[in-house]
Scaffold this motif. Structure first.
Motif, mmCIF file in Angstrom:
data_model
loop_
_atom_site.group_PDB
_atom_site.id
_atom_site.type_symbol
_atom_site.label_atom_id
_atom_site.label_comp_id
_atom_site.label_asym_id
_atom_site.label_seq_id
_atom_site.Cartn_x
_atom_site.Cartn_y
_atom_site.Cartn_z
ATOM 1 N N UNK A 19 92.098 52.143 47.987
ATOM 2 C CA UNK A 19 92.311 50.676 47.683
ATOM 3 C C UNK A 19 93.747 50.398 48.469
ATOM 4 N N UNK A 20 94.401 51.311 48.525
ATOM 5 C CA UNK A 20 95.726 50.916 49.270
ATOM 6 C C UNK A 20 95.656 50.959 50.803
ATOM 7 N N UNK A 91 100.381 62.491 47.314
ATOM 8 C CA UNK A 91 101.487 61.137 47.358
ATOM 9 C C UNK A 91 101.758 60.540 48.741
ATOM 10 N N UNK A 92 100.813 61.159 49.771
ATOM 11 C CA UNK A 92 101.277 60.818 51.265
ATOM 12 C C UNK A 92 101.104 59.365 51.487
ATOM 13 N N UNK A 93 100.295 58.672 50.702
ATOM 14 C CA UNK A 93 100.081 57.400 51.060
ATOM 15 C C UNK A 93 101.158 56.556 50.345
ATOM 16 N N UNK A 94 101.977 57.066 49.668
ATOM 17 C CA UNK A 94 103.161 55.981 49.162
ATOM 18 C C UNK A 94 104.091 56.008 50.172
ATOM 19 N N UNK A 95 104.059 56.655 51.303
ATOM 20 C CA UNK A 95 105.103 56.684 52.229
ATOM 21 C C UNK A 95 104.543 55.439 53.340
ATOM 22 N N UNK A 97 105.281 54.527 56.333
ATOM 23 C CA UNK A 97 105.011 54.921 57.650
ATOM 24 C C UNK A 97 103.676 55.430 57.648
ATOM 25 N N UNK A 98 103.257 56.463 56.918
ATOM 26 C CA UNK A 98 102.014 57.123 56.762
ATOM 27 C C UNK A 98 100.859 55.988 56.477
ATOM 28 N N UNK A 99 101.076 55.097 55.563
ATOM 29 C CA UNK A 99 100.024 54.254 55.183
ATOM 30 C C UNK A 99 99.790 53.314 56.418
ATOM 31 N N UNK A 101 100.268 53.758 59.710
ATOM 32 C CA UNK A 101 99.400 54.530 60.733
ATOM 33 C C UNK A 101 97.966 54.831 60.492
ATOM 34 N N UNK A 102 97.804 55.252 59.113
ATOM 35 C CA UNK A 102 96.408 55.263 58.612
ATOM 36 C C UNK A 102 95.633 53.849 58.648
ATOM 37 N N UNK A 103 96.381 52.738 58.213
ATOM 38 C CA UNK A 103 95.649 51.383 58.299
ATOM 39 C C UNK A 103 95.561 50.941 60.052
ATOM 40 N N UNK A 104 96.369 51.484 60.946
ATOM 41 C CA UNK A 104 96.125 50.962 62.314
ATOM 42 C C UNK A 104 94.869 51.922 62.831
ATOM 43 N N UNK A 105 94.872 53.277 62.444
ATOM 44 C CA UNK A 105 93.661 54.055 62.989
ATOM 45 C C UNK A 105 92.523 53.475 62.369
ATOM 46 N N UNK A 106 92.495 53.184 61.199
ATOM 47 C CA UNK A 106 91.169 52.630 60.557
ATOM 48 C C UNK A 106 90.775 51.513 61.232
ATOM 49 N N UNK A 107 91.671 50.619 61.881
ATOM 50 C CA UNK A 107 91.325 49.338 62.478
ATOM 51 C C UNK A 107 90.758 49.564 63.818
#
Length: 130
Positions: A19-20, A91-95, A97-99, A101-107
């Motif tokens: 969700x995040x 808790x990595x997705x609470x950072x 910058x990590x979130x 990068x993940x959003x960009x990769x998914x995109x």
């Protein structure tokens, strides 16, 4: 200490993480599912179990296969267990910058391009270890 069954807790964590990643609030996800945001909270905490039909709706709303919710669950002698050793910080997705990068990769829609980006990141990471 987390309430409920370890599998329910794990599925709830996976719902929250995804969700995040896709940028939904609990309220927005609840609307997509026809639920209250409190029910989404209970799913995410593992307090309430997610039924099969709701899991299908969640997979569609969060754009993941149903198997996403069970990736770390192993079957051992007929009993499902959750891998207790997370591969990464839970808790990595609470950072931020990590979130990001993940959003960009998914995109990135092209699988080959996305894979090349991951390879680049891995290469830079590996060079830091030397």
């Amino acid at each position: 200490m987390e309430p409920g069954d370890p599998v329910d807790n794990y599925v709830g964590r996976r719902i929250r993480e995804r969700r995040k990643i896709v940028g939904l609030t609990q309220q927005k996800l609840a609307v997509k599912l026809g639920l209250s945001f409190q029910q989404v909270q209970k799913y995410e905490r593992g307090t309430n179990r997610v039924g099969a039909s709701k899991l299908v709706q969640l997979s569609q709303a969060l754009d993941v296969p149903i198997s996403y919710f069970f990736e770390e669950i192993e079957r051992d002698h007929g009993v499902e267990t959750v891998n207790q050793k997370p591969a990464i910080d839970p808790h990595i997705l609470s950072h931020a910058q990590v979130l990001s990068v993940v959003k960009c990769l998914i995109g990135i829609r092209d699988d080959r391009v996305r894979r090349r980006m991951i390879d680049l990141i891995q290469s830079v990471h590996d060079s830091q270890d030397q």
